[in-house]
Design a protein around this motif. Structure first.
Motif, PDB file in Angstrom:
ATOM      1  N   GLU A   1      13.493  -1.081   4.090  1.00  0.00           N
ATOM      2  CA  GLU A   1      12.968  -2.445   4.095  1.00  0.00           C
ATOM      3  C   GLU A   1      12.234  -2.756   5.399  1.00  0.00           C
ATOM      4  OE1 GLU A   1      13.064  -3.951   1.349  1.00  0.00           O
ATOM      5  OE2 GLU A   1      14.473  -2.597   0.393  1.00  0.00           O
ATOM      6  N   ALA A   2      12.572  -2.039   6.459  1.00  0.00           N
ATOM      7  CA  ALA A   2      11.909  -2.246   7.753  1.00  0.00           C
ATOM      8  C   ALA A   2      10.877  -1.165   8.029  1.00  0.00           C
ATOM      9  CB  ALA A   2      12.948  -2.278   8.865  1.00  0.00           C
ATOM     10  N   SER A   3      10.593  -0.318   7.045  1.00  0.00           N
ATOM     11  CA  SER A   3       9.620   0.765   7.220  1.00  0.00           C
ATOM     12  C   SER A   3       8.211   0.292   6.889  1.00  0.00           C
ATOM     13  CB  SER A   3       9.977   1.953   6.323  1.00  0.00           C
ATOM     14  OG  SER A   3      11.187   2.547   6.735  1.00  0.00           O
ATOM     15  N   VAL A   4       7.248   0.965   7.484  1.00  0.00           N
ATOM     16  CA  VAL A   4       5.840   0.784   7.146  1.00  0.00           C
ATOM     17  C   VAL A   4       5.403   2.020   6.381  1.00  0.00           C
ATOM     18  CG1 VAL A   4       3.499   0.749   8.090  1.00  0.00           C
ATOM     19  CG2 VAL A   4       5.249  -0.780   9.024  1.00  0.00           C
ATOM     20  N   TYR A   5       4.695   1.816   5.288  1.00  0.00           N
ATOM     21  CA  TYR A   5       4.222   2.924   4.450  1.00  0.00           C
ATOM     22  C   TYR A   5       2.740   3.137   4.744  1.00  0.00           C
ATOM     23  CZ  TYR A   5       8.743   2.379   2.374  1.00  0.00           C
ATOM     24  OH  TYR A   5      10.112   2.301   2.202  1.00  0.00           O
ATOM     25  N   HIS A   6       2.472   4.251   5.420  1.00  0.00           N
ATOM     26  CA  HIS A   6       1.140   4.505   5.959  1.00  0.00           C
ATOM     27  C   HIS A   6       0.417   5.534   5.099  1.00  0.00           C
ATOM     28  CE1 HIS A   6      -1.915   4.535   9.088  1.00  0.00           C
ATOM     29  NE2 HIS A   6      -1.928   5.853   9.019  1.00  0.00           N
ATOM     30  N   MET A   7      -0.726   5.137   4.573  1.00  0.00           N
ATOM     31  CA  MET A   7      -1.483   6.012   3.686  1.00  0.00           C
ATOM     32  C   MET A   7      -2.200   7.109   4.467  1.00  0.00           C
ATOM     33  SD  MET A   7      -4.493   4.987   1.003  1.00  0.00           S
ATOM     34  CE  MET A   7      -3.457   3.805   0.159  1.00  0.00           C
ATOM     35  N   LYS A   8      -2.087   8.328   3.981  1.00  0.00           N
ATOM     36  CA  LYS A   8      -2.813   9.437   4.589  1.00  0.00           C
ATOM     37  C   LYS A   8      -4.315   9.180   4.483  1.00  0.00           C
ATOM     38  CE  LYS A   8       0.758  12.763   3.236  1.00  0.00           C
ATOM     39  NZ  LYS A   8       1.070  13.934   2.373  1.00  0.00           N
ATOM     40  N   HIS A   9      -5.039   9.554   5.506  1.00  0.00           N
ATOM     41  CA  HIS A   9      -6.476   9.328   5.522  1.00  0.00           C
ATOM     42  C   HIS A   9      -7.196  10.456   4.801  1.00  0.00           C
ATOM     43  CE1 HIS A   9      -5.506   6.202   8.243  1.00  0.00           C
ATOM     44  NE2 HIS A   9      -5.244   6.995   9.265  1.00  0.00           N
ATOM     45  N   SER A  10      -8.155  10.081   3.980  1.00  0.00           N
ATOM     46  CA  SER A  10      -8.981  11.083   3.326  1.00  0.00           C
ATOM     47  C   SER A  10     -10.060  11.550   4.293  1.00  0.00           C
ATOM     48  CB  SER A  10      -9.651  10.477   2.089  1.00  0.00           C
ATOM     49  OG  SER A  10     -10.538   9.439   2.475  1.00  0.00           O
ATOM     50  N   GLU A  11     -10.716  12.641   3.933  1.00  0.00           N
ATOM     51  CA  GLU A  11     -11.801  13.154   4.771  1.00  0.00           C
ATOM     52  C   GLU A  11     -12.890  12.099   4.938  1.00  0.00           C
ATOM     53  OE1 GLU A  11     -15.102  16.768   4.749  1.00  0.00           O
ATOM     54  OE2 GLU A  11     -13.378  16.846   3.392  1.00  0.00           O
TER      55      GLU A  11
ATOM     56  N   ILE B   1       2.412   8.240   2.947  1.00  0.00           N
ATOM     57  CA  ILE B   1       2.254   8.293   1.492  1.00  0.00           C
ATOM     58  C   ILE B   1       0.821   8.689   1.136  1.00  0.00           C
ATOM     59  CG2 ILE B   1       4.068   6.587   1.100  1.00  0.00           C
ATOM     60  CD1 ILE B   1       1.940   4.510   0.594  1.00  0.00           C
ATOM     61  N   GLU B   2       0.623   9.041  -0.133  1.00  0.00           N
ATOM     62  CA  GLU B   2      -0.667   9.534  -0.598  1.00  0.00           C
ATOM     63  C   GLU B   2      -1.654   8.380  -0.818  1.00  0.00           C
ATOM     64  OE1 GLU B   2      -1.492  12.700  -1.007  1.00  0.00           O
ATOM     65  OE2 GLU B   2       0.494  13.538  -0.597  1.00  0.00           O
ATOM     66  N   GLN B   3      -2.931   8.729  -0.914  1.00  0.00           N
ATOM     67  CA  GLN B   3      -3.924   7.753  -1.344  1.00  0.00           C
ATOM     68  C   GLN B   3      -3.488   7.167  -2.690  1.00  0.00           C
ATOM     69  OE1 GLN B   3      -7.055   6.773  -0.156  1.00  0.00           O
ATOM     70  NE2 GLN B   3      -7.026   7.959   1.734  1.00  0.00           N
ATOM     71  N   HIS B   4      -3.708   5.859  -2.883  1.00  0.00           N
ATOM     72  CA  HIS B   4      -3.153   5.229  -4.086  1.00  0.00           C
ATOM     73  C   HIS B   4      -4.121   5.202  -5.270  1.00  0.00           C
ATOM     74  CE1 HIS B   4      -5.446   1.524  -4.042  1.00  0.00           C
ATOM     75  NE2 HIS B   4      -5.025   1.198  -2.850  1.00  0.00           N
TER      76      HIS B   4
END
Length: 322
Positions: free
Chosen positions: A219-229, A128-131
């Motif tokens: 429900e069993a997923s992890v939502y991993h934020m994309k890393h910024s530069e 997922i995107e940066q929040h």
């Protein structure tokens, strides 16, 4: 204690404002799980983490990583082994930093584990995107507007469970019983040189007869934020000379930091780093494939004997069950 969540991190952002809040909102009884953070970010966040734990009545353990024997740019296996020394849960769940989970995550993982004897669950990872604005708070998670559809997936109550191979054991979202992990003495820290310490542990657990199921459910997923530069920028510039890591030659191959307490893959070219494991174990294949080959061709193998690390003994030292 039913579940221990182990999270290694060495990055500045998103621990206190993104990841930990999603654990604070779990439907799983708060007294039945703990979060173990191995934090190698240079500035200590111990006080901030302890204040968060107190405010949310959570069991959170904060610590630094033990001294690594093998030196790489991120000693993930060594860090997770540090967490395993302090973990008290029956089931250990491994999650990366920059990640968050839905409110039913722990409840779902525990349910699948108890309903499938001899198996432990592996879940999906959704990028997922940066929040930063514009974002919504949904399921207790801060989610970028672009990702609303991903997080509000209509399949959320349609849990499908299928048997998974051991090479799907990626620690961005995987679990195993602590007793089974102790049998192989934790993660193979040499695999930190190839960054495949997780699938190597999966192969070793499978060698001992443990199995895995993949849980196809948001429900069993992890939502991993994309890393910024910015995420990848160093806290400060440190040279190998500053660290006292000298260039050494291991089996004819030059590595940075190889002299002294252990071997290193730091700043070694990728193809050269991969060949180090082939040389050490005399396997047909290099890198992580060579490590898996070595495990598959060995008897029931305990990791890290050459480093002096003994998970059971280290746990006994602090009074944890073995």
């Amino acid at each position: 204690m039913k579940i221990s969540i182990i999270i290694p991190t060495n990055r500045k952002e998103r621990l206190l404002d993104f990841e930990l809040p999603s654990f604070a909102r779990q439907t799983f009884p708060i007294e039945d799980f703990e979060v173990v953070i191995i934090d190698d970010y240079p500035d200590s966040r111990q006080q901030a983490v302890e204040e968060f734990a107190k405010k949310n009545d959570m069991n959170i353990k904060w610590m630094r990583c033990k001294k690594p024997y093998y030196r790489s740019n991120f000693n993930a296996g060594c860090a997770r082994n540090t967490g395993l020394v302090h973990a008290e849960g029956e089931l250990v769940v491994f999650i990366d930093d920059y990640s968050c989970i839905k409110q039913l995550y722990l409840e779902t993982m525990w349910q699948i584990y108890k309903e499938n004897p001899g198996y432990s669950p592996i879940g999906g990872v959704v990028s997922i995107e940066q929040h930063d604005d514009p974002y919504y708070t949904i399921y207790g998670m801060k989610v970028h507007v672009k990702d609303l559809q991903k997080v509000t997936n209509e399949l959320k109550n349609d849990i499908k469970v299928i048997e998974a191979p051991s090479n799907a054991f990626y620690t961005s979202n995987a679990s195993a019983p602590l007793r089974e992990i102790m049998k192989v003495n934790g993660f193979l820290e040499m695999a930190d040189l190839t960054r495949e310490e997780d699938v190597i542990l999966g192969a070793a657990l499978a060698k001992n007869g443990w199995k895995f199921v993949y849980v196809n459910s948001p429900e069993a997923s992890v939502y991993h934020m994309k890393h910024s530069e910015e995420t990848y920028r160093k806290y400060k510039t440190v040279t190998y000379k500053d660290l006292g890591w000298d260039t050494a030659i291991i089996k004819g191959r030059i590595t940075e930091g190889g002299a002294g307490g252990g071997w290193s893959g730091l700043q070694t070219k990728g193809d050269e780093m991969q060949l180090i494991t082939k040389d050490i174990f005399n396997t047909t294949y290099p890198g992580s494939w060579g490590l898996i080959e070595f495990i598959n061709n060995s008897p029931l193998y305990k990791f890290n004997m050459e480093t002096g690390f003994d998970l059971v003994k280290e746990r006994k030292k602090i009074g944890n069950w073995t």
